[in-house]
Enzyme design. Structure first.
Site, PDB file in Angstrom:
ATOM      1  CG  ASP A  39      -0.288  -0.299   2.514  1.00 12.96           C
ATOM      2  OD1 ASP A  39       0.854   0.171   2.693  1.00 12.96           O
ATOM      3  OD2 ASP A  39      -0.885  -0.953   3.390  1.00 12.96           O
ATOM      4  CB  SER A  40       0.300   4.713   1.234  1.00  9.78           C
ATOM      5  OG  SER A  40      -0.005   4.383   2.584  1.00  9.78           O
ATOM      6  CB  ILE A  41       3.780   1.700   4.226  1.00 10.24           C
ATOM      7  CG1 ILE A  41       2.766   2.380   5.162  1.00 10.24           C
ATOM      8  CG2 ILE A  41       5.114   1.527   4.935  1.00 10.24           C
ATOM      9  CD1 ILE A  41       2.405   1.577   6.384  1.00 10.24           C
TER      10      ILE A  41
END
Length: 269
Positions: free
Chosen positions: A40-42
């Site tokens: 995901d965004s991480i």
């Protein structure tokens, strides 16, 4: 006079030296393997300055291409729509290794502002299993697959971030909690154990350090450079334990110290 196996003296013209017969037309180098970071965004943010993905590129420089496939806001349910595009079964060699880093969005709470991203914990585990099975059974049974748990959540940090973004309109109840993130982390760890693949327990690892809330998290969820460094260290340790030690992996093309200044062709045979 030229001795056997040597190159002639460089001519006075600008043309490159001509080596003896047999010194040209050698190896085209090794195909550099890929490591794919899927999450995901991480994961998407991991190529920013100080990011764990960028650090991984440096660790495996000239040994493997590190490819980021991070999708901000995605949960495991939505990730299933991507796996056949990111990891096709034909036309491209499968990755040498893949990290799977989901859960921060799956663990969003029902009835709160991010409930659209919520995935029930049992489905989260099942979705991870489907991703792993696609990689292990369909793509390559020799691929190193590393699961990474969702990180811990600093609820006060999330509240501060919401106020900084939305002021008085900020939501009053947390959309994520550390307790719930821990439940999802536990299922990630359990699946890794069941499928006999390595898992990086970032949720627990970060909380071993006093002050982790602000040291490792920038907004209560995403990572600071220090938080990225923890992920990088743990991922590299896990990859090394799986046999992917950068110093033991071959270069795709010769190191410069192996190239003869007069007859460079030899190094590429």
């Amino acid at each position: 006079m030229m001795t056997s196996g040597s190159c002639p003296a460089a001519p006075t013209t600008v043309h490159p030296p001509i080596c003896p017969a047999g010194a040209t037309g050698g190896s085209q180098g090794l195909a550099r393997p890929r490591m794919v970071l899927f999450g995901d965004s991480i994961t998407e943010q991991s190529f920013r300055p100080g990011g764990w993905g960028a650090a991984l590129v440096d660790t495996y420089s000239r040994k493997a291409d590190v490819v980021v496939r991070g999708y901000s806001g995605y949960n495991t349910r939505w990730a299933l729509f991507l796996i056949h595009h990111i990891f096709p079964l034909d036309g491209i060699a499968p990755p040498l290794a893949t990290t799977i880093f989901f859960g921060a969005n799956d663990a969003a709470l029902l009835g709160r502002t991010s409930e659209r991203q919520h995935v029930p914990v049992s489905e989260y585990k099942d979705n991870l299993k489907k991703i792993v099975n696609h990689l292990k059974q369909d793509c390559s049974n020799s691929m190193v697959i590393v699961l990474i748990t969702p990180p811990p959540v600093d609820e006060e940090g999330r509240e501060r971030f919401a106020r900084s973004m939305y002021g008085e309109n900020a939501r009053k109840l947390p959309e994520r909690t550390n307790e719930m993130a821990g439940v999802y982390a536990g299922q990630c760890i359990e699946l890794a154990r069941e499928m006999h693949i390595p898992c990086v327990n970032i949720w627990s690892k970060m909380q071993e350090t006093k002050g982790w809330q602000t040291l490792y998290l920038s907004d209560g969820l995403h990572l600071t450079p220090e938080g990225n460094a923890v992920v990088h260290k743990e991922v590299v340790k896990t990859l090394r334990d799986a046999g992917l030690k950068a110093e033991e992996m071959p270069y795709d093309f010769p190191h410069h110290s192996k190239i003869d200044g007069i007859c460079p062709d030899k190094a590429f045979q």
